[in-house]
Design an enzyme around this catalytic site. Sequence first.
Site, short mmCIF file in Angstrom:
data_model
loop_
_atom_site.label_atom_id
_atom_site.label_comp_id
_atom_site.label_asym_id
_atom_site.label_seq_id
_atom_site.Cartn_x
_atom_site.Cartn_y
_atom_site.Cartn_z
N GLU A 140 24.91 -10.79 -5.60
CA GLU A 140 24.75 -9.31 -4.99
C GLU A 140 25.95 -8.55 -4.44
O GLU A 140 26.71 -7.65 -4.67
CB GLU A 140 23.66 -9.21 -3.99
CG GLU A 140 23.48 -7.84 -3.40
CD GLU A 140 22.25 -7.77 -2.38
OE1 GLU A 140 21.68 -6.85 -1.81
OE2 GLU A 140 22.05 -8.99 -1.82
N GLN A 199 24.84 -12.18 6.41
CA GLN A 199 23.57 -12.26 5.20
C GLN A 199 22.41 -12.87 5.62
O GLN A 199 21.25 -12.68 5.28
CB GLN A 199 24.35 -12.60 3.68
CG GLN A 199 23.63 -12.02 2.45
CD GLN A 199 23.93 -10.67 2.53
OE1 GLN A 199 24.77 -9.91 3.15
NE2 GLN A 199 22.87 -9.69 2.12
N GLN A 256 0.82 -1.11 0.01
CA GLN A 256 -0.01 0.07 0.03
C GLN A 256 0.88 1.06 0.01
O GLN A 256 0.42 2.36 -0.66
CB GLN A 256 -0.93 0.25 1.20
CG GLN A 256 -0.28 0.03 2.49
CD GLN A 256 0.02 -1.39 3.25
OE1 GLN A 256 -0.04 -2.39 2.43
NE2 GLN A 256 -0.18 -1.31 4.74
N SER A 283 18.32 -10.99 -0.17
CA SER A 283 19.66 -10.57 -0.11
C SER A 283 20.59 -11.86 -0.14
O SER A 283 20.21 -13.03 0.35
CB SER A 283 19.94 -9.79 1.08
OG SER A 283 21.07 -8.99 0.98
#
Length: 426
Positions: free
Chosen positions: A323, A256, A187, A234
């Site tokens: 990443e 991580q 939202q 991630s």
Amino acid sequence: MLVLYEYPEKKAWRKLLLRPVLDNSSLEASVGNILKEVKKSGDEAVRRFTSMFDKVSVSSFKVSSEEIREACDLVDEDLKKAIQQAKENIEKFHRAQLKVEERVETMPGVECWRKSVPIEKVGLYIPGGSAPLFSTILMLGIPAKIVGCKDIVLCSPPNKEGKLHPAILYAAQLVGVTQIFKAGGAQGIAAMAYGTAAIPQVYKIFGPGNQYVTCAKQLVQKDGVAIDMPAGPSEVAVLADDTANAAFVAADLLSQAEHGNDSQSILVTTSAALAAETKSEVERQLAVLPRKDIATIAIQNSKIFLVKTIKEAIELINEYAPEHLIISCSDDEKIAGEIINAGSIFLGNYSPESVGDYASGTNHTLPTNGYAKAYSGVSVDSFVKKITYQKLSKRGLEGIGRTVELMAEAEGLLAHKNAVSIRLSN
């Protein structure tokens, strides 16, 4: 707990390197409905979904100046100094990315150049909950301010008291965010994408989030609202030889893993001894982590690959396209030169991924889920549009005109040809 794959064949790599996959069969429909409702009913829908998902009733979405002042007073002075130090480093690194564009005379009388123009209105989404990512405000707000974005709007989910974390508000005012709103989840993304009476529409949305936020960003992109990049959970990869420290490697894998259940950490190494020591270290360090339950699930999705040579390790890393990549090897810089697919690289035994997450100066908003094969992390370029210009003298048009006429005619676009011919004949 950590699965070890010893000398896997290359043909098996793609399957072994798959990221954790969530059941998203109903996700897009659910998020699509939220977007539709916000687009139709505006603030009423945002308020309704905030009550439903965040379990709090919010009377006013906008954070007032008084709320910001009160929050700043609550932030510990040592944390303020840490945030300020991080801000200085991030500013220094990102300011260096600004370049003066040169005019290029491609042929006599034909000048071309390019200009960077700030995106006027940008939205920053900052997760709250158990890990309020105030560091992401620095990573997004600083480059936005450096390039001169006029409106920098921030949305973040409120807590059960209807407030935002004090460190989020402190970081936001520190970097110059112009408006802050208590609206999270899909939202919040919808409110920034379409605009409501309370929350202004923006032209590009940045920031991480859970699967609902990620899905919402991808869906609003179809409606013409730009996003920073495709994103997934991630991840980190560590490439290590026998000079690496197993305790360091385990700490990096766990740093991580504590992000979320669907995070992934992988170790690629040429050392069997390091692989075994790292497994033991992960179990020892995991046992005392406050976010042990989350990290445990993520570690079950994580893997160790034992390979024969550094060359093979480099190939495997480039296939995975992490990443974050930590290279804990004796020849780290040479190896880094052969890495072509990674979001951000950390070199040596004393460069943990955590420093990039917070304070070294590089940006931590990076491509995940293999997108590092084609995408870069956020930079000052992410907050600007590149407009090209050209200016021709009559002599310039005379020099290039015949080329354009021939090409336009060959493509059957005679009006294009005529736009040149009519000028040359007068």
